[in-house]
Motif scaffolding. Structure first.
Motif, PDB file in Angstrom:
ATOM      1  N   THR A  23      44.934 -44.237 -13.047  1.00 29.60           N
ATOM      2  CA  THR A  23      45.477 -42.708 -13.600  1.00 29.60           C
ATOM      3  C   THR A  23      44.734 -41.434 -12.991  1.00 29.60           C
ATOM      4  N   ILE A  24      43.576 -41.622 -13.005  1.00 30.57           N
ATOM      5  CA  ILE A  24      42.607 -40.604 -12.431  1.00 30.57           C
ATOM      6  C   ILE A  24      43.264 -40.107 -10.780  1.00 30.57           C
ATOM      7  N   GLY A  25      43.327 -41.176 -10.033  1.00 37.55           N
ATOM      8  CA  GLY A  25      43.597 -41.164  -8.810  1.00 37.55           C
ATOM      9  C   GLY A  25      44.989 -40.588  -8.761  1.00 37.55           C
ATOM     10  N   MET A  26      45.899 -40.920  -9.366  1.00 33.17           N
ATOM     11  CA  MET A  26      47.386 -40.468  -9.088  1.00 33.17           C
ATOM     12  C   MET A  26      47.441 -39.109  -9.788  1.00 33.17           C
ATOM     13  N   VAL A  27      46.995 -38.807 -10.778  1.00 32.01           N
ATOM     14  CA  VAL A  27      47.016 -37.409 -11.300  1.00 32.01           C
ATOM     15  C   VAL A  27      46.086 -36.592 -10.326  1.00 32.01           C
ATOM     16  N   ALA A  28      44.999 -37.021  -9.608  1.00 25.61           N
ATOM     17  CA  ALA A  28      44.258 -35.977  -8.586  1.00 25.61           C
ATOM     18  C   ALA A  28      45.252 -35.871  -7.454  1.00 25.61           C
ATOM     19  N   LEU A  29      45.896 -36.995  -7.121  1.00 27.93           N
ATOM     20  CA  LEU A  29      46.850 -36.777  -5.859  1.00 27.93           C
ATOM     21  C   LEU A  29      48.016 -35.778  -6.116  1.00 27.93           C
ATOM     22  N   ILE A  30      48.751 -35.787  -7.286  1.00 34.10           N
ATOM     23  CA  ILE A  30      49.416 -34.967  -7.722  1.00 34.10           C
ATOM     24  C   ILE A  30      49.081 -33.554  -7.893  1.00 34.10           C
ATOM     25  N   THR A  31      47.762 -33.132  -8.469  1.00 38.52           N
ATOM     26  CA  THR A  31      47.143 -32.004  -8.523  1.00 38.52           C
ATOM     27  C   THR A  31      46.991 -31.370  -7.209  1.00 38.52           C
ATOM     28  N   LEU A  32      46.638 -32.251  -6.131  1.00 40.58           N
ATOM     29  CA  LEU A  32      46.157 -31.742  -4.711  1.00 40.58           C
ATOM     30  C   LEU A  32      47.575 -31.221  -4.095  1.00 40.58           C
ATOM     31  N   VAL A  33      48.614 -32.199  -4.227  1.00 43.47           N
ATOM     32  CA  VAL A  33      49.815 -31.625  -3.679  1.00 43.47           C
ATOM     33  C   VAL A  33      50.270 -30.342  -4.125  1.00 43.47           C
ATOM     34  N   ALA A  34      50.269 -30.139  -5.470  1.00 39.43           N
ATOM     35  CA  ALA A  34      50.781 -29.065  -6.279  1.00 39.43           C
ATOM     36  C   ALA A  34      49.905 -27.856  -5.615  1.00 39.43           C
ATOM     37  N   PHE A  35      48.548 -28.043  -5.768  1.00 41.66           N
ATOM     38  CA  PHE A  35      47.654 -26.936  -5.029  1.00 41.66           C
ATOM     39  C   PHE A  35      48.048 -26.563  -3.776  1.00 41.66           C
ATOM     40  N   GLU A  36      48.256 -27.464  -3.058  1.00 43.35           N
ATOM     41  CA  GLU A  36      48.491 -27.209  -1.480  1.00 43.35           C
ATOM     42  C   GLU A  36      49.794 -26.208  -1.281  1.00 43.35           C
ATOM     43  N   ASN A  37      50.858 -26.714  -2.057  1.00 44.61           N
ATOM     44  CA  ASN A  37      52.102 -26.047  -1.992  1.00 44.61           C
ATOM     45  C   ASN A  37      51.869 -24.399  -2.368  1.00 44.61           C
ATOM     46  N   LEU A  38      51.122 -24.296  -3.412  1.00 46.78           N
ATOM     47  CA  LEU A  38      50.766 -22.992  -3.949  1.00 46.78           C
ATOM     48  C   LEU A  38      49.780 -22.201  -3.006  1.00 46.78           C
TER      49      LEU A  38
END
Length: 456
Positions: A23-38
């Motif tokens: 869970t922590i790893g997946m949410v961290a990846l999602i967060t980093l993808v979103a952060f990079e887009n913004l």
């Protein structure tokens, strides 16, 4: 005679020992993808100037969007044939590799190539993450993990642009690209033990690059043409928009479940609703800060506060939706969410009238955030619930394709209409810009009513 009560069975949470690392790893990846887009959106003006590449500015955004469409389709097929682990690892590698190429780019051409690679990887890994949830988490935990995903997508919108702005202003724009791999690699390794349970997957026969992949490439060309055309003028704009719309009209039906465009009961309406909610919410959101700054005289910081309030209401709604034992079924949540979006858009556009306090628009737009936060995780849960194990990849891919194709179309067409009307009548331009998403949201209310299969 006495009886001993049996201990109540407790359901493990998404952070219980067997799921915590994954869970922590997946949410961290999602967060980093979103952060990079913004972050890239904030940094790109400086990047284009530094690399003398303003002529490729639009392609730096359209390229990743188009490549992501191909990545989504390939990931869906790959996940169904071989399981989600390989496309997830490959997607992570492509995503990080693209970031490194962009961060070290000596020219704008190389940076755009890195962005395209990054977009392809993002499409691979986001679809694979949905399949991981479908195969490794029990149904009762899926609302909670998708609520966590929603938080991972939304929270970067609160801090991402500011962080990226500080990095660009006080250090070097390359850090915006190169910092994410440093954080993403540990997150990927954290997931590894949990993903090992997904390696036991029955391999199916089939081709990875099949007709769907070719249709995806054609649709991707359409997305790229829409994105690039929306930023042009005159005959070139009209030609590119026509080519983009034609490609999507022809090839999108081949990539989405039969019945999607007529709101067929069950899965087709789920897929259709994802496109409608994304196009309605994001299609209106891009014009809200513009309206508040140009028509009401707000500073960019205060206008951005509206989006912050909306993001917070999105997160709160997602976590509320992720709670177990709700009294109402998914269809009710979806209808309530879509009605909230309609009301939010309608209340927000009232601030065109100078006699309406801006706080009314802020509170109204928070309703839109509430609706998005309610609808998105509900649809994610339903697409897995309505899918056989061997179809989770294709259907998860269709869900995200519907989102991407609809949003790209509405943003390109809506932006072009706004640019054409605004010089003559700003008020009419804003009414059209918000009216189109409002109509889509109303259609979404109807689609939400048909998300329950007829057999239920």
């Amino acid at each position: 005679m006495t009886t001993t009560a049996e201990p109540a069975m407790t359901t493990p949470g998404v952070l219980s020992p067997q799921y915590r690392a994954l869970t922590i790893g997946m949410v961290a990846l999602i967060t980093l993808v979103a952060f990079e887009n913004l972050a890239v959106t904030t940094a790109m003006p400086t990047v284009a100037q530094a690399l003398d590449g303003l002529y490729l500015y639009a392609l730096a955004f359209g390229g990743p969007l188009a490549a992501g469409v191909v990545g989504m389709v390939v990931s869906g097929t790959w996940s169904d044939l071989r399981g989600p682990t390989r496309p997830l690892w490959h997607g992570t590698a492509w995503f990080l590799g693209g970031l490194v190429i962009a961060g070290l780019a000596p020219s704008m051409e190389v940076l755009v190539a890195g962005r395209i690679i990054q977009g392809f990887g993002s499409g691979l890994l986001t679809v694979a993450l949905y399949v991981v949830v479908g195969q490794l988490y029990p149904a009762i935990l899926r609302p909670r993990i998708f609520a966590a995903f929603a938080t991972g997508w939304v929270v970067p919108s609160l801090v991402g642009p500011a962080i990226a702005g500080l990095i660009v202003e006080h250090t070097n724009w390359r850090i915006v690209f190169l910092a994410v791999p440093v954080l993403a690699i540990p997150a990927a390794f954290v997931m590894r033990p949990g993903l090992a349970r997904g390696d036991r997957y029955d391999v199916r026969q089939g081709r990875l690059w099949d007709r769907r992949a070719l249709w995806a490439i054609a649709a991707a060309v359409g997305v790229g043409a829409l994105n690039y055309g929306g930023q042009q003028h005159g005959v070139l704009q009209i030609a590119l928009l026509a080519v983009g719309l034609a490609a999507i009209v022809v090839f999108a039906p081949k990539l989405l479940p039969r019945g999607t465009f007529v709101f067929g009961r069950g899965l087709p309406s789920v897929i259709a609703l994802r496109g409608l909610v994304a196009a309605a919410g994001f299609g209106a959101e891009v014009f809200l800060p513009l309206m508040l700054t140009r028509e009401r005289g707000l500073s960019p910081a205060i206008a951005g506060l509206v989006l912050t309030v909306s993001a917070l209401s999105w997160v709160l709604a997602s976590w509320w939706r992720g709670r177990p034992n709700h009294r109402f079924g998914p269809s009710v949540f979806l209808q309530v969410g879509m009605v909230a979006i309609v009301l939010g858009i309608g209340i927000a556009v009232l601030t065109l009238d100078p006699d309406v306090p801006v706080v009314v628009g802020i509170l109204g737009w928070s309703l839109t955030g509430f609706g998005m936060g309610t609808v998105f995780p509900t649809l994610s849960v339903l697409v897995l619930e309505y899918s056989e194990r061997a179809e989770q990849g294709a259907n998860s891919s269709a869900l995200q394709l519907s989102d991407s194709l609809s949003t790209a179309t509405v943003l390109a067409v809506g932006g072009s209409l706004f640019a054409a009307i605004e010089p003559r009548s700003p008020v009419t331009a804003y009414l059209v810009a918000f009216g189109v998403p409002a109509v889509l949201a109303l259609l979404g209310v109807q689609a939400a009513r048909r998300t329950t299969p007829s057999s239920r």
